[in-house]
Design a protein around this motif. Structure first.
Motif, PDB file in Angstrom:
ATOM      1  N   GLU A 297       1.930  38.105  25.573  1.00  0.00           N
ATOM      2  CA  GLU A 297       1.810  39.556  25.424  1.00  0.00           C
ATOM      3  C   GLU A 297       0.454  40.073  25.896  1.00  0.00           C
ATOM      4  OE1 GLU A 297       4.034  41.714  24.593  1.00  0.00           O
ATOM      5  OE2 GLU A 297       5.639  40.301  24.118  1.00  0.00           O
ATOM      6  N   THR A 298      -0.592  39.259  25.735  1.00  0.00           N
ATOM      7  CA  THR A 298      -1.933  39.712  26.110  1.00  0.00           C
ATOM      8  C   THR A 298      -2.144  39.687  27.620  1.00  0.00           C
ATOM      9  OG1 THR A 298      -2.841  37.464  25.867  1.00  0.00           O
ATOM     10  CG2 THR A 298      -2.869  38.894  23.921  1.00  0.00           C
ATOM     11  N   ALA A 299      -1.322  38.909  28.325  1.00  0.00           N
ATOM     12  CA  ALA A 299      -1.506  38.772  29.768  1.00  0.00           C
ATOM     13  C   ALA A 299      -0.390  39.421  30.575  1.00  0.00           C
ATOM     14  CB  ALA A 299      -1.603  37.287  30.137  1.00  0.00           C
ATOM     15  N   LYS A 300       0.517  40.122  29.901  1.00  0.00           N
ATOM     16  CA  LYS A 300       1.656  40.713  30.590  1.00  0.00           C
ATOM     17  C   LYS A 300       1.219  41.776  31.595  1.00  0.00           C
ATOM     18  CE  LYS A 300       5.755  40.098  27.700  1.00  0.00           C
ATOM     19  NZ  LYS A 300       6.764  40.770  26.861  1.00  0.00           N
ATOM     20  N   GLN A 301       1.758  41.644  32.794  1.00  0.00           N
ATOM     21  CA  GLN A 301       1.520  42.654  33.818  1.00  0.00           C
ATOM     22  C   GLN A 301       2.512  43.790  33.614  1.00  0.00           C
ATOM     23  OE1 GLN A 301       1.811  41.030  37.724  1.00  0.00           O
ATOM     24  NE2 GLN A 301       0.853  42.775  38.732  1.00  0.00           N
ATOM     25  N   THR A 302       2.066  45.020  33.724  1.00  0.00           N
ATOM     26  CA  THR A 302       2.936  46.169  33.466  1.00  0.00           C
ATOM     27  C   THR A 302       3.249  46.976  34.718  1.00  0.00           C
ATOM     28  OG1 THR A 302       1.024  47.544  32.898  1.00  0.00           O
ATOM     29  CG2 THR A 302       2.142  46.381  31.081  1.00  0.00           C
ATOM     30  N   GLU A 303       2.509  46.733  35.808  1.00  0.00           N
ATOM     31  CA  GLU A 303       2.752  47.471  37.048  1.00  0.00           C
ATOM     32  C   GLU A 303       2.531  46.552  38.243  1.00  0.00           C
ATOM     33  OE1 GLU A 303       0.231  50.865  37.226  1.00  0.00           O
ATOM     34  OE2 GLU A 303       0.798  51.604  35.242  1.00  0.00           O
ATOM     35  N   ILE A 304       3.316  46.791  39.280  1.00  0.00           N
ATOM     36  CA  ILE A 304       3.135  46.033  40.518  1.00  0.00           C
ATOM     37  C   ILE A 304       3.767  46.826  41.652  1.00  0.00           C
ATOM     38  CG2 ILE A 304       5.285  44.691  40.376  1.00  0.00           C
ATOM     39  CD1 ILE A 304       3.610  42.250  41.316  1.00  0.00           C
ATOM     40  N   TYR A 305       3.255  46.663  42.877  1.00  0.00           N
ATOM     41  CA  TYR A 305       3.829  47.401  43.993  1.00  0.00           C
ATOM     42  C   TYR A 305       3.726  46.610  45.287  1.00  0.00           C
ATOM     43  CZ  TYR A 305      -0.948  48.778  45.371  1.00  0.00           C
ATOM     44  OH  TYR A 305      -2.253  48.769  45.750  1.00  0.00           O
ATOM     45  N   TRP A 306       4.561  46.973  46.235  1.00  0.00           N
ATOM     46  CA  TRP A 306       4.586  46.433  47.605  1.00  0.00           C
ATOM     47  C   TRP A 306       4.376  47.573  48.576  1.00  0.00           C
ATOM     48  CZ3 TRP A 306       9.405  43.004  49.039  1.00  0.00           C
ATOM     49  CH2 TRP A 306       9.113  41.655  48.799  1.00  0.00           C
ATOM     50  N   CYS A 307       3.694  47.313  49.688  1.00  0.00           N
ATOM     51  CA  CYS A 307       3.605  48.271  50.780  1.00  0.00           C
ATOM     52  C   CYS A 307       3.954  47.555  52.075  1.00  0.00           C
ATOM     53  CB  CYS A 307       2.195  48.863  50.882  1.00  0.00           C
ATOM     54  SG  CYS A 307       1.732  49.894  49.470  1.00  0.00           S
ATOM     55  N   ALA A 308       4.937  48.065  52.794  1.00  0.00           N
ATOM     56  CA  ALA A 308       5.353  47.496  54.072  1.00  0.00           C
ATOM     57  C   ALA A 308       5.364  48.600  55.128  1.00  0.00           C
ATOM     58  CB  ALA A 308       6.727  46.844  53.941  1.00  0.00           C
ATOM     59  N   GLU A 309       5.793  48.242  56.346  1.00  0.00           N
ATOM     60  CA  GLU A 309       5.726  49.198  57.451  1.00  0.00           C
ATOM     61  C   GLU A 309       6.652  50.390  57.246  1.00  0.00           C
ATOM     62  OE1 GLU A 309       6.268  49.314  62.332  1.00  0.00           O
ATOM     63  OE2 GLU A 309       6.586  47.440  61.204  1.00  0.00           O
ATOM     64  N   HIS A 310       7.865  50.126  56.730  1.00  0.00           N
ATOM     65  CA  HIS A 310       8.862  51.194  56.649  1.00  0.00           C
ATOM     66  C   HIS A 310       9.200  51.620  55.219  1.00  0.00           C
ATOM     67  CE1 HIS A 310       9.486  50.833  60.923  1.00  0.00           C
ATOM     68  NE2 HIS A 310       9.748  49.545  60.808  1.00  0.00           N
ATOM     69  N   TYR A 311       8.676  50.942  54.227  1.00  0.00           N
ATOM     70  CA  TYR A 311       9.027  51.272  52.849  1.00  0.00           C
ATOM     71  C   TYR A 311       7.920  50.822  51.898  1.00  0.00           C
ATOM     72  CZ  TYR A 311      10.155  46.322  52.649  1.00  0.00           C
ATOM     73  OH  TYR A 311      10.077  44.945  52.722  1.00  0.00           O
ATOM     74  N   LYS A 312       7.994  51.355  50.687  1.00  0.00           N
ATOM     75  CA  LYS A 312       7.120  50.923  49.604  1.00  0.00           C
ATOM     76  C   LYS A 312       7.968  50.764  48.338  1.00  0.00           C
ATOM     77  CE  LYS A 312       2.879  53.227  51.187  1.00  0.00           C
ATOM     78  NZ  LYS A 312       1.837  54.235  50.837  1.00  0.00           N
ATOM     79  N   THR A 313       7.547  49.875  47.461  1.00  0.00           N
ATOM     80  CA  THR A 313       8.225  49.698  46.179  1.00  0.00           C
ATOM     81  C   THR A 313       7.197  49.678  45.062  1.00  0.00           C
ATOM     82  OG1 THR A 313       8.192  47.292  46.537  1.00  0.00           O
ATOM     83  CG2 THR A 313      10.241  48.447  47.061  1.00  0.00           C
ATOM     84  N   PHE A 314       7.607  50.178  43.920  1.00  0.00           N
ATOM     85  CA  PHE A 314       6.720  50.196  42.748  1.00  0.00           C
ATOM     86  C   PHE A 314       7.551  49.847  41.527  1.00  0.00           C
ATOM     87  CE2 PHE A 314       3.893  51.519  39.462  1.00  0.00           C
ATOM     88  CZ  PHE A 314       2.613  51.534  40.010  1.00  0.00           C
ATOM     89  N   ALA A 315       6.992  49.005  40.642  1.00  0.00           N
ATOM     90  CA  ALA A 315       7.666  48.615  39.402  1.00  0.00           C
ATOM     91  C   ALA A 315       6.757  48.876  38.218  1.00  0.00           C
ATOM     92  CB  ALA A 315       8.061  47.136  39.435  1.00  0.00           C
ATOM     93  N   VAL A 316       7.350  49.368  37.145  1.00  0.00           N
ATOM     94  CA  VAL A 316       6.615  49.591  35.909  1.00  0.00           C
ATOM     95  C   VAL A 316       7.412  49.001  34.757  1.00  0.00           C
ATOM     96  CG1 VAL A 316       7.635  51.886  35.579  1.00  0.00           C
ATOM     97  CG2 VAL A 316       5.486  51.318  34.444  1.00  0.00           C
ATOM     98  N   ARG A 317       6.707  48.403  33.814  1.00  0.00           N
ATOM     99  CA  ARG A 317       7.349  47.759  32.673  1.00  0.00           C
ATOM    100  C   ARG A 317       6.941  48.459  31.386  1.00  0.00           C
ATOM    101  NH1 ARG A 317       7.947  41.424  31.223  1.00  0.00           N
ATOM    102  NH2 ARG A 317       8.757  41.692  29.117  1.00  0.00           N
ATOM    103  N   ASP A 318       7.946  48.680  30.519  1.00  0.00           N
ATOM    104  CA  ASP A 318       7.714  49.209  29.188  1.00  0.00           C
ATOM    105  C   ASP A 318       8.490  48.330  28.214  1.00  0.00           C
ATOM    106  OD1 ASP A 318       7.197  50.630  26.913  1.00  0.00           O
ATOM    107  OD2 ASP A 318       8.432  52.354  27.435  1.00  0.00           O
ATOM    108  N   GLN A 319       7.785  47.418  27.552  1.00  0.00           N
ATOM    109  CA  GLN A 319       8.393  46.422  26.666  1.00  0.00           C
ATOM    110  C   GLN A 319       9.429  45.596  27.443  1.00  0.00           C
ATOM    111  OE1 GLN A 319       9.696  48.571  23.151  1.00  0.00           O
ATOM    112  NE2 GLN A 319       7.607  48.869  22.447  1.00  0.00           N
ATOM    113  N   ASP A 320      10.720  45.695  27.091  1.00  0.00           N
ATOM    114  CA  ASP A 320      11.726  44.865  27.760  1.00  0.00           C
ATOM    115  C   ASP A 320      12.421  45.578  28.911  1.00  0.00           C
ATOM    116  OD1 ASP A 320      11.606  42.433  26.132  1.00  0.00           O
ATOM    117  OD2 ASP A 320      12.361  43.700  24.515  1.00  0.00           O
TER     118      ASP A 320
END
Length: 395
Positions: free
Chosen positions: A337-360
């Motif tokens: 729980e202390t090391a859990k990542q809550t956000e992450i993203y990708w950037c590419a030539e034609h698209y981008k993605t973003f993820a967010v976590r809230d508990q489960d």
């Protein structure tokens, strides 16, 4: 490409070899040779769990001191292949029961019995194969695909009535391959059982009705249920886990009576595919697709087509699945729980993605490449709040 080979531990007798993707690069003989390396290590008191080449990872898993599975995949890590091996073994249990696998008495008979599991195993392989960028595949390993239809409470009431009608605690409605509604008993099943059942249920165009004996790997690995289903209309399947009764004919007649008054609602749900979320839910105009995950219940909803008027990027569901396996998967399975990542993203030539976590709960959004990264973060967080508060979709 993903490949799985199953062998009996005693003597290393092969039971089957299944592949998805470019099977020319990794043949049956190659898998057999790898098993020889594994057996050599065992004879010298060494346990070989995995190995890797420049572009491929190979994993060994042994189950019940009787069955050995070898899984090999391109662009997949050891943990994913290990999870795939566990899912394949659970599939074998679902079709023949745990006792047949613990005590293999007749290899030829077992090999013949396991043919029933091949279609489900190929769905498992497809779920982790990221090399096919052209297909319509939108599944994730170990997550039941669901749809978020309009009027979920009304549809739920019909499912509950259907559960009483067939005297089964375990009932659901599958629309275009995704679970639209299920009884409370269905959700109380272990997530492993629910996931595999969703794969065993045939597609609506495969047959009008089916009656398949299944063992539940967690709930009932020694005593089978009957997985009974019928198709009242194209793309829609009514399902129940039953005992000896009702028989298939009675099941069909009961389904006609129970669901004939709700045909319009079912049609409205079917019309959501491939958006897979009620039209009343409005995404930000920059969003091209979404992947929503509930890790506690083991369910997911995905769409690469949230807007009908915008031309989507090529294979958007493939992009979301790749983002999940290469980035989001580690964020989901992290237990510290202390090391859990809550956000992450990708950037590419034609698209981008973003993820967010809230508990489960994890939400991944797909954007075009012109959207600023800081804007993706805000949109993703606001959308997750919107989903959690929107009573019309009942996530």
């Amino acid at each position: 490409m993903v490949s799985v080979m199953c062998l009996t531990t005693t003597g290393g007798m092969p039971l089957f070899n299944r592949s998805h993707g470019n099977i020319d690069t990794f043949s049956f003989s190659s898998m057999a040779s790898l098993n020889g390396v594994h057996m050599y290590g065992k004879s010298h008191n060494m346990l070989l769990k995995s190995t890797a080449t420049e572009d491929m990872t190979i994993v060994w898993r042994e189950f019940e001191n009787s069955i050995t599975l070898i899984a090999a995949g391109v662009t997949l890590d050891e943990q994913t292949l290990s999870e795939l091996s566990q899912a394949v073994f659970n599939t074998l249990v679902m079709f023949v029961g745990i006792e047949e696998l613990r005590n293999v008495k007749n290899v030829e008979r077992l090999r013949k019995d396991l043919r029933m599991s091949f279609a489900t195993i190929e769905k498992l392989l497809q779920a982790v194969d990221l090399t096919d960028t052209t297909g319509p595949n939108s599944s994730l390993l170990n997550y039941t695909a669901v749809m978020l239809p309009p009027d979920p409470e009304l549809l739920q009431s019909y499912v509950d009535s259907w559960s009483e009608c067939v005297a089964s605690m375990f009932c659901c409605v599958i629309i275009e391959g995704s679970l639209a509604a299920a009884s409370s008993g269905w959700w109380q099943l272990d997530r492993v059982d629910r996931y595999l059942l969703s794969l065993v249920i045939p597609s609506s165009d495969a047959s009008t009705s089916s009656d398949v004996p299944v063992f539940l790997p967690v709930k009932s690995p020694t005593v089978p249920f009957r997985l009974v289903s019928c198709t009242p209309m194209q793309g829609i399947r009514i399902v129940a886990l039953c005992g000896p009764v009702p028989d298939l004919y009675q099941f069909e007649q009961l389904a006609i009576q129970a669901w004939k008054s709700v045909i319009d609602l079912l049609n409205d749900c079917a019309a959501l595919y491939p958006r897979n979320i009620a039209l009343s839910f409005v995404f930000h105009e920059s969003v091209l697709g979404f992947l929503l995950i509930d890790d506690m219940l083991g369910k997911m909803a995905i769409s690469g087509s949230v807007s009908g008027h915008r031309k989507p990027v090529k294979c958007p569901s493939h992009i979301l699945r790749s983002f999940y396996y290469q980035c989001v998967h580690d964020m989901v399975v992290e237990k510290d729980e202390t090391a859990k990542q809550t956000e992450i993203y990708w950037c590419a030539e034609h698209y981008k993605t973003f993820a967010v976590r809230d508990q489960d709960t994890v939400l991944c959004l797909l954007f075009s490449s012109v959207v600023p990264t800081h804007a993706m973060r805000l949109i993703c967080k606001e959308t997750l709040v919107q989903i959690s508060q929107d009573k019309s979709i009942s996530w």
